[in-house]
Every structure is written in structure tokens, then in C-alpha cells.
Design a protein around this motif. Structure first.
Motif, PDB file in Angstrom:
ATOM      1  N   GLN A 158       0.968  -1.159  -0.082  1.00 56.32           N
ATOM      2  CA  GLN A 158       0.090  -0.088  -0.141  1.00 56.32           C
ATOM      3  C   GLN A 158       0.644   1.198   0.000  1.00 56.32           C
ATOM      4  OE1 GLN A 158      -3.537  -0.575  -0.063  1.00 56.32           O
ATOM      5  NE2 GLN A 158      -2.720  -2.412  -0.549  1.00 56.32           N
ATOM      6  N   PRO A 159       0.162   2.114  -0.399  1.00 61.33           N
ATOM      7  CA  PRO A 159       1.181   3.817  -0.346  1.00 61.33           C
ATOM      8  C   PRO A 159       1.609   3.932   0.882  1.00 61.33           C
ATOM      9  CG  PRO A 159      -1.045   4.087  -1.655  1.00 61.33           C
ATOM     10  CD  PRO A 159      -1.330   2.663  -0.962  1.00 61.33           C
ATOM     11  N   GLY A 160       2.873   4.277   1.053  1.00 63.84           N
ATOM     12  CA  GLY A 160       3.544   4.348   2.473  1.00 63.84           C
ATOM     13  C   GLY A 160       4.299   3.246   3.020  1.00 63.84           C
ATOM     14  N   ASP A 161       4.141   2.116   2.520  1.00 62.69           N
ATOM     15  CA  ASP A 161       4.584   0.851   3.192  1.00 62.69           C
ATOM     16  C   ASP A 161       5.932   0.619   2.973  1.00 62.69           C
ATOM     17  OD1 ASP A 161       2.422  -0.242   4.204  1.00 62.69           O
ATOM     18  OD2 ASP A 161       1.856  -1.644   2.437  1.00 62.69           O
ATOM     19  N   THR A 162       6.591   0.196   4.033  1.00 69.43           N
ATOM     20  CA  THR A 162       8.089  -0.266   4.016  1.00 69.43           C
ATOM     21  C   THR A 162       8.273  -1.594   4.610  1.00 69.43           C
ATOM     22  OG1 THR A 162       8.668   0.521   6.015  1.00 69.43           O
ATOM     23  CG2 THR A 162       8.961   2.240   4.256  1.00 69.43           C
ATOM     24  N   LEU A 163       9.188  -2.219   4.213  1.00 74.31           N
ATOM     25  CA  LEU A 163       9.425  -3.548   4.680  1.00 74.31           C
ATOM     26  C   LEU A 163       9.389  -3.460   6.234  1.00 74.31           C
ATOM     27  CD1 LEU A 163      11.724  -6.034   2.645  1.00 74.31           C
ATOM     28  CD2 LEU A 163       9.107  -5.844   2.788  1.00 74.31           C
ATOM     29  N   TYR A 164      10.148  -2.374   6.582  1.00 74.16           N
ATOM     30  CA  TYR A 164      10.156  -2.458   8.207  1.00 74.16           C
ATOM     31  C   TYR A 164       8.758  -2.142   8.926  1.00 74.16           C
ATOM     32  CZ  TYR A 164      11.103  -0.743  12.791  1.00 74.16           C
ATOM     33  OH  TYR A 164      11.108  -0.518  14.228  1.00 74.16           O
ATOM     34  N   ASN A 165       8.073  -1.226   8.214  1.00 78.63           N
ATOM     35  CA  ASN A 165       6.660  -0.971   8.924  1.00 78.63           C
ATOM     36  C   ASN A 165       5.629  -2.389   8.866  1.00 78.63           C
ATOM     37  OD1 ASN A 165       5.307  -0.620   6.527  1.00 78.63           O
ATOM     38  ND2 ASN A 165       5.468   1.637   6.715  1.00 78.63           N
ATOM     39  N   ILE A 166       5.723  -2.952   7.655  1.00 70.98           N
ATOM     40  CA  ILE A 166       4.979  -4.201   7.457  1.00 70.98           C
ATOM     41  C   ILE A 166       5.570  -5.249   8.442  1.00 70.98           C
ATOM     42  CG2 ILE A 166       4.831  -6.091   5.948  1.00 70.98           C
ATOM     43  CD1 ILE A 166       5.087  -4.034   3.462  1.00 70.98           C
ATOM     44  N   SER A 167       6.739  -5.459   8.763  1.00 69.31           N
ATOM     45  CA  SER A 167       7.458  -6.220   9.394  1.00 69.31           C
ATOM     46  C   SER A 167       6.776  -6.189  11.231  1.00 69.31           C
ATOM     47  CB  SER A 167       8.739  -6.595   9.655  1.00 69.31           C
ATOM     48  OG  SER A 167       9.549  -5.280  10.105  1.00 69.31           O
TER      49      SER A 167
ATOM     50  N   ILE B 133      10.502 -12.328   6.347  1.00 65.50           N
ATOM     51  CA  ILE B 133       9.862 -11.654   4.887  1.00 65.50           C
ATOM     52  C   ILE B 133      10.806 -11.798   3.684  1.00 65.50           C
ATOM     53  CG2 ILE B 133       8.851  -9.615   4.067  1.00 65.50           C
ATOM     54  CD1 ILE B 133       7.580  -8.843   6.773  1.00 65.50           C
ATOM     55  N   LEU B 134      12.099 -11.395   3.822  1.00 60.29           N
ATOM     56  CA  LEU B 134      12.899 -11.352   2.705  1.00 60.29           C
ATOM     57  C   LEU B 134      13.133 -12.844   2.329  1.00 60.29           C
ATOM     58  CD1 LEU B 134      15.501  -8.644   3.956  1.00 60.29           C
ATOM     59  CD2 LEU B 134      13.914  -8.620   1.870  1.00 60.29           C
ATOM     60  N   ALA B 135      13.088 -13.798   3.377  1.00 60.51           N
ATOM     61  CA  ALA B 135      13.465 -15.188   3.057  1.00 60.51           C
ATOM     62  C   ALA B 135      12.373 -15.683   2.077  1.00 60.51           C
ATOM     63  CB  ALA B 135      13.948 -15.984   4.224  1.00 60.51           C
ATOM     64  N   ALA B 136      11.278 -15.110   2.521  1.00 61.50           N
ATOM     65  CA  ALA B 136       9.747 -15.603   1.730  1.00 61.50           C
ATOM     66  C   ALA B 136       9.501 -15.008   0.416  1.00 61.50           C
ATOM     67  CB  ALA B 136       8.722 -15.663   2.662  1.00 61.50           C
ATOM     68  N   ASN B 137      10.296 -14.070   0.035  1.00 60.74           N
ATOM     69  CA  ASN B 137      10.220 -13.474  -1.137  1.00 60.74           C
ATOM     70  C   ASN B 137      11.657 -13.293  -1.926  1.00 60.74           C
ATOM     71  OD1 ASN B 137       7.217 -12.079  -1.034  1.00 60.74           O
ATOM     72  ND2 ASN B 137       7.982 -12.028   1.203  1.00 60.74           N
ATOM     73  N   PRO B 138      12.132 -14.186  -2.205  1.00 60.92           N
ATOM     74  CA  PRO B 138      13.473 -14.015  -3.016  1.00 60.92           C
ATOM     75  C   PRO B 138      13.494 -13.212  -4.296  1.00 60.92           C
ATOM     76  CG  PRO B 138      12.572 -16.290  -3.321  1.00 60.92           C
ATOM     77  CD  PRO B 138      11.669 -15.613  -2.427  1.00 60.92           C
TER      78      PRO B 138
ATOM     79  N   PRO C 205      14.298  -4.696  -1.242  1.00 59.21           N
ATOM     80  CA  PRO C 205      13.486  -4.004  -0.024  1.00 59.21           C
ATOM     81  C   PRO C 205      13.542  -2.254  -0.085  1.00 59.21           C
ATOM     82  CG  PRO C 205      15.605  -4.901   0.596  1.00 59.21           C
ATOM     83  CD  PRO C 205      15.282  -5.340  -0.756  1.00 59.21           C
ATOM     84  N   TYR C 206      14.505  -1.970  -0.935  1.00 61.91           N
ATOM     85  CA  TYR C 206      14.337  -0.359  -1.082  1.00 61.91           C
ATOM     86  C   TYR C 206      13.635   0.075  -2.407  1.00 61.91           C
ATOM     87  CZ  TYR C 206      18.170  -1.490   1.870  1.00 61.91           C
ATOM     88  OH  TYR C 206      19.201  -1.917   2.887  1.00 61.91           O
ATOM     89  N   TYR C 207      12.901  -0.680  -2.836  1.00 62.34           N
ATOM     90  CA  TYR C 207      11.855  -0.456  -4.249  1.00 62.34           C
ATOM     91  C   TYR C 207      10.860  -1.243  -4.127  1.00 62.34           C
ATOM     92  CZ  TYR C 207      10.638   0.907  -8.828  1.00 62.34           C
ATOM     93  OH  TYR C 207       9.927   1.576  -9.891  1.00 62.34           O
ATOM     94  N   LEU C 208       9.979  -0.981  -3.256  1.00 65.18           N
ATOM     95  CA  LEU C 208       8.610  -1.716  -3.137  1.00 65.18           C
ATOM     96  C   LEU C 208       7.478  -1.026  -4.067  1.00 65.18           C
ATOM     97  CD1 LEU C 208       8.470  -2.515   0.518  1.00 65.18           C
ATOM     98  CD2 LEU C 208       9.095  -3.745  -1.133  1.00 65.18           C
ATOM     99  N   ARG C 209       6.676  -1.528  -4.695  1.00 64.66           N
ATOM    100  CA  ARG C 209       5.541  -0.718  -5.658  1.00 64.66           C
ATOM    101  C   ARG C 209       4.521  -1.129  -4.965  1.00 64.66           C
ATOM    102  NH1 ARG C 209       9.595  -3.165  -7.827  1.00 64.66           N
ATOM    103  NH2 ARG C 209       8.650  -4.937  -8.593  1.00 64.66           N
ATOM    104  N   VAL C 210       3.675   0.145  -5.058  1.00 62.53           N
ATOM    105  CA  VAL C 210       2.016  -0.285  -4.663  1.00 62.53           C
ATOM    106  C   VAL C 210       1.450  -1.154  -5.611  1.00 62.53           C
ATOM    107  CG1 VAL C 210      -0.113   1.030  -4.638  1.00 62.53           C
ATOM    108  CG2 VAL C 210       1.676   2.099  -3.825  1.00 62.53           C
TER     109      VAL C 210
END
Length: 168
Positions: A18-27, A37-42, A46-51
Motif C-alpha cells: 500500500q502507499p507508504g509501506d516499507t518492509l520495516y513497518n510491514i514487519s 519476509i525477505l526469505a519468503a520473497n526471494p 527492499p528499497y524499491y517496493l511498488r504499490v
């Protein structure tokens, strides 16, 4: 390129960026470590997430918190409060025997869509409903162009959704 529509393996559930999401706030919000999360999504950057991008989130918390105990306690509270709610009792007596089910096509922090409703409905129902899962429902009669659907959630709570079908 990352697959936006990938299926998640067993013991994982989908999450749509979603807009504004980062891996950190999702975790933090889902109580799952960044490493899991990174292991489940090879292949994810993590620095370029797309809505709209879809992640697979590992179920359980790997022992990092007491999420399971919290959910159990929440369900016990809900089970205690439902009998005290006249709205829930009315919904259960009116719709509880419904054999109709609807599947959740999409749910995120801003909207939800059921397969029996032709529009997205605003609201944050993450956790209440799970994409791909079927739920008992009852459709209300249309009144003045307004329609309604009542759907029981993961916790056994009935929700009423009002919507209008767009005129084409």
C-alpha cells in the motif's frame, strides 16, 4: 521483475503493498521479522517496493512475539461480547442460517471487494477477512439504488456493507 500476482506457498499469506509501506513497518505491524519476509520473497528489492506489489508473509511469528496468544485473547473477548450485542444477535438470527458464501477477491488497508459485489467497498478490513476465503453472507434488497450485503468475518462478527452500483 517481481511477480505481482504470485501465489504464496503453504504457511504464508498474501500481502499487497500500500502507499507508504516499507518492509520495516510491514514487519512491525504484522509481527514478522524482516529476515523472514525477505526469505519468503526471494528477488525482492527492499528499497524499491511498488504499490500493488504482492508479498508472501510467513504465518506465525517465529517465536519473536506472542501474536498467537493475542489473537486467542481477542477471540475470547469477541465471543464474550457478541451475545451482549443486539446488532450481532439480530444479524445472527436473520442471516446465521445462510448457506450462501462469498469469496474475498481483495482486501487491504483501504478497501475490500467480495465476488458477489460489483464494486470495491472502502474501509480497512485487513485481519477481519482473508483474500480467497469464503464467508457466509446475505444480500439485502435494493432500496433507492442503495444495496447492502452482510458478511460474517474471521472472528464470527457480522459486518453490513452498503454500496451503489455504478450507472453505465
Amino acid at each position: 521483475m517481481y511477480n505481482y500476482y504470485r501465489q504464496c506457498s503453504a504457511n504464508h499469506y498474501p500481502y499487497t503493498i500500500q502507499p507508504g509501506d516499507t518492509l520495516y513497518n510491514i514487519s512491525q505491524r504484522l509481527e514478522v521479522s524482516l529476515e523472514r519476509i525477505l526469505a519468503a520473497n526471494p528477488g525482492i528489492n527492499p528499497y524499491y517496493l511498488r504499490v500493488g506489489q504482492r508479498l508472501c508473509i510467513p504465518s506465525g511469528n517465529g517465536g519473536s512475539s506472542n501474536c498467537g496468544e493475542t489473537v486467542t485473547a481477542m477471540q475470547e473477548d469477541i465471543d464474550m461480547l457478541i451475545p451482549e450485542s443486539s446488532v450481532q444477535q439480530t444479524h445472527e438470527s436473520n442471516y446465521g442460517d445462510s448457506t450462501q458464501t462469498t469469496s474475498v477477491i481483495m482486501v487491504n488497508s483501504g478497501q475490500i471487494r467480495f465476488d458477489v459485489v460489483p464494486v470495491n467497498i472502502s474501509g480497512d478490513y485487513v485481519g477481519h477477512y482473508t483474500e480467497g476465503k469464503n464467508y457466509p453472507y446475505y444480500a439485502d434488497a435494493a432500496s433507492g439504488g442503495q444495496r447492502g450485503i452482510n458478511v460474517k468475518d474471521n472472528f464470527g462478527v457480522w459486518h453490513s456493507f452498503g454500496y451503489r452500483v455504478p450507472v453505465t
